[in-house]
Design a protein around this motif. Sequence first.
Motif, short mmCIF file in Angstrom:
data_model
loop_
_atom_site.label_atom_id
_atom_site.label_comp_id
_atom_site.label_asym_id
_atom_site.label_seq_id
_atom_site.Cartn_x
_atom_site.Cartn_y
_atom_site.Cartn_z
N GLY A 99 0.78 -1.23 0.00
CA GLY A 99 0.00 0.00 0.00
C GLY A 99 0.81 1.27 0.00
N THR A 114 2.92 4.49 -1.55
CA THR A 114 2.65 5.34 -2.72
C THR A 114 3.86 6.09 -3.22
OG1 THR A 114 1.98 7.15 -1.24
CG2 THR A 114 0.24 5.66 -2.02
N SER A 145 6.83 3.78 3.69
CA SER A 145 6.17 2.56 4.14
C SER A 145 6.92 1.91 5.30
CB SER A 145 6.06 1.56 2.99
OG SER A 145 5.58 0.31 3.45
N ARG A 198 -4.55 -5.69 4.72
CA ARG A 198 -4.48 -5.12 3.37
C ARG A 198 -4.72 -6.21 2.32
NH1 ARG A 198 -3.14 -0.13 2.08
NH2 ARG A 198 -2.44 1.23 3.77
N ARG A 201 -7.47 -6.48 -0.60
CA ARG A 201 -6.98 -6.55 -1.98
C ARG A 201 -7.67 -7.64 -2.80
NH1 ARG A 201 -1.93 -8.48 -2.62
NH2 ARG A 201 -1.78 -7.76 -4.75
N ASP A 222 -6.72 4.49 4.37
CA ASP A 222 -6.80 4.66 2.93
C ASP A 222 -7.57 3.55 2.24
OD1 ASP A 222 -4.49 3.11 3.78
OD2 ASP A 222 -3.96 2.97 1.66
N ILE A 223 -7.74 2.41 2.89
CA ILE A 223 -8.48 1.31 2.27
C ILE A 223 -9.78 1.01 3.00
CG2 ILE A 223 -6.45 0.20 1.26
CD1 ILE A 223 -6.49 -1.75 3.64
#
Length: 896
Positions: A166, A168, A191, A393, A397, A440-441
């Motif tokens: 995840g 960026t 990260s 995550r 996904r 963010d997810i």
Amino acid sequence: MATIRIDGRDCPARLDENLLQACLESGADLPYFCWHPELGSVGACRQCAVRQFAGPDDTRGRIVMACMTPVTDGAILSIEDQEARDFRAGVIEWLMTNHPHDCPVCAEGGECHLQDMTVMTGHAARRYRFPKRTHRNQDLGPFVRHEMNRCIACYRCVRFYRDYAGGTDLAAFGAHNDVYFGRAAGGVLESGFAGNLVEICPTGVFTDKPFTSVYVRKWDMDGAPSVCPHCAVGCNTIVNARQGSVRRVINRYHDAVNRYFLCDRGRFGHGFAQAPSRPRVPLRRVDGQQAVAAVRDVLDRFADMAADGPVVGIGSARASVEANFALRNLVGPAGFSTGLTGAEHDLACALPNLLRATPARNPTLHDMERADAVLILGEDVAATAPRVALALRQAVRQPDYGAADAAKVPRWMDAAARTMGTGLRVPLFVLTPGATGLDDIAEGIRRAAPDDIARLGFAIAHRIDMNAPEVADLTEDEAALADRIARALSAAGRPLIVTGSHYGMAALPHAAANIATALAHAGRDVALSVMQPDCNSMGVALLGGVSLDAVAGMVRAGGIGTLVVMENDLTRRMAPDALEALLAGVRHLVVIDHVATQLMARADIVLPSAAFSECAGTLVSAEGRAQRFLPVLSPDRPIQAAWRWARDLARAVGRDPGWADLDSIVAAIGTSCPALAGIGAAAPDASYRLDGQRVRSAPPRFDGRTAMRAQVSVRDRPPVANPDTPLSPSMEGSYGADMPGALVPYYQQPGWNSVQALNRFQQEIGGPMRGGDAGVRLLDGDMPAAPAWHADIPPRFVPSTDRILLLPQELLFGTEELSTLSPPVAARAEPMVLRVGTDWPADATLLLAGQAIGLPVVRDAAVPPGVALCPAHAGGAQGIVSPVWADIGHAGGDAS
């Protein structure tokens, strides 16, 4: 299962894998770069080419990429086909045209996947004679070193960093022969999993920067299986060492836990083991001053102190089960403290029973990745349990499934999930007091005080099962959110509830347990995971004891003559005034630790204990999995394991427990503590032999043993075998892919020298180890027939005008005790700031026990009114481990 034919040999294969996996599982050598078991296939490198035939009568076949071709029953292929070999040779030659061929100075040398695959392909001579493409490298922070010229464009780095973790701020730039993997501008990789690039990268583009400063080739280091001590997840690691110091920590595969990846705190936090401030000799207070003392003198002094009143011991959630048990044996069960404060202690000791009593699965990390709906209730797992956040995550996904794609829905999704309609997506709901790394997810986010989060959890449970206690006076917004979350969880086949004990509040796990029970009654395969703060919080809870508050009560009653504190910095557990009152009421203080704590300066006796790299012991994760860590180093005497110091203190007062080695104390624990009776199965005992020999801890090329101690003596002294481990302290011994998973000290097989050699140790790619996974689960058992509902619904949180609720905030870097002593982690420490809501008055200050909390104030819209988030143990909030009320002061005046 299927059967495929590889170069005339029939091999079993799984229908849900590709031909590359099937070839590797069959024991064949087939080179590859871009494929990774956790990342899948993209066909970027074209290195795994094989010839596949349409049937027995097909003599021509066709060249296919094995990683992109699924297994079919009866498939026929050839790895050794000459055209396929030539194809692979051509690919590797083109990939190497711009490579600098700098193996002698590359940190990956000797454990490089590119080296292995080049040799495997037969590429031994370079024909390219033209100028090479060159790139400028970037400074990516204290963890990862960048050398872009070695890149072969496999895309593994960005696929892991962006898609899997995840992140960026790392991307692929350019195209064709000028592709560049890095940041848009140099800077620290953001990260918390950036260190995995070191193992993900098949070349030396991304290497371990801290390791570079103490560099040793892989074959010149000892290795030992270990367990990460930096949180309660229990990730498996391998610790590498040479010449008396830890050089690095790498991932150790465990199918049910961390699998292929570690967080950066676990990978780079080992520096505390050789911190310059670390105590290395016993100290004894003489005439008001601490001085170095002989072990015999220290033990005699303790015997005198023990005669001066009762001895009480304070254990630790970061010490091993064996260390805590030995201390309990020294002082007796009534005099042993878990080292946790009141609410924290009560909750920790109640959690094992809570997990046993709830009709929900206690999930592994791998289980979490398969959840089809997730609710996080009051725990910032991205900071307290980073590897759990990475697992969540992966759950999110999972691909979207529309109504027309019902056949593609995973088998573990039940009929309700299959009929949810178009655009099925794994929903994640985050209910916390502050922003988290998973926002963010998240499909739904709620910021509130812990009390209101717990109330919302109880309300969700009632909406799933009307028999659960109802929550009165919900706002319209809260009721709508509870309805939405309840519908999502009820529609899932494998819902997951994640909570924790970070706020020392029983209502949060109780609310989570109610939700899990309600979902179980509805026929859902529900899982409940409760995070805990330290690596052995569960172990010390299963051992039992009294709280620090109870110890303070003993002091007030005059019932303590000597206090023994083992591997516990009480300044992080108790408020300054409470700690001062405790120490003032104790006549003698003994500290056993491998970390230089503030408490040591007050001690009458200081005993240096061994760090995790120097001794063996058992930790119990939040999942309830007991796992063994083994020593990679033999510490210089008089440093020894904490449990041995406690044993020696017992001997000094005439109560010899008779423990000669780790196996004997593990046996004693199994006899004395029914809840921990299974820890003996966590790993083979020290008598284990592989082919009649110890397991060697160093590769067969290990070099320079006779010179490592030349500054001490030029005579060769064979390393002394540790009685607590079946590992040999050298390259002498046996080694094989079928050794128990709990004993694997490094990954290496003929032709496979990088971490990719792991595929030779697995029963199947991405599956359990051939020798079995490490550890044993202690909390598994029969589910209750009719679990009781929890009804401790807290009242609604009401912000105060003159006080604010101060919540301890964990940070990924900077608040965990041991990792902050590691220089690279300290360099990544996050700013210590006090986060308050946007309504915070400009002239206000926070006063705790009359003292201002001297931290910069940051207004954060994510923080709810009446609440402040303070980094745990920072500034004027030392000793704050659970919510506490602080007064609001104003410039130029007192608290209002």
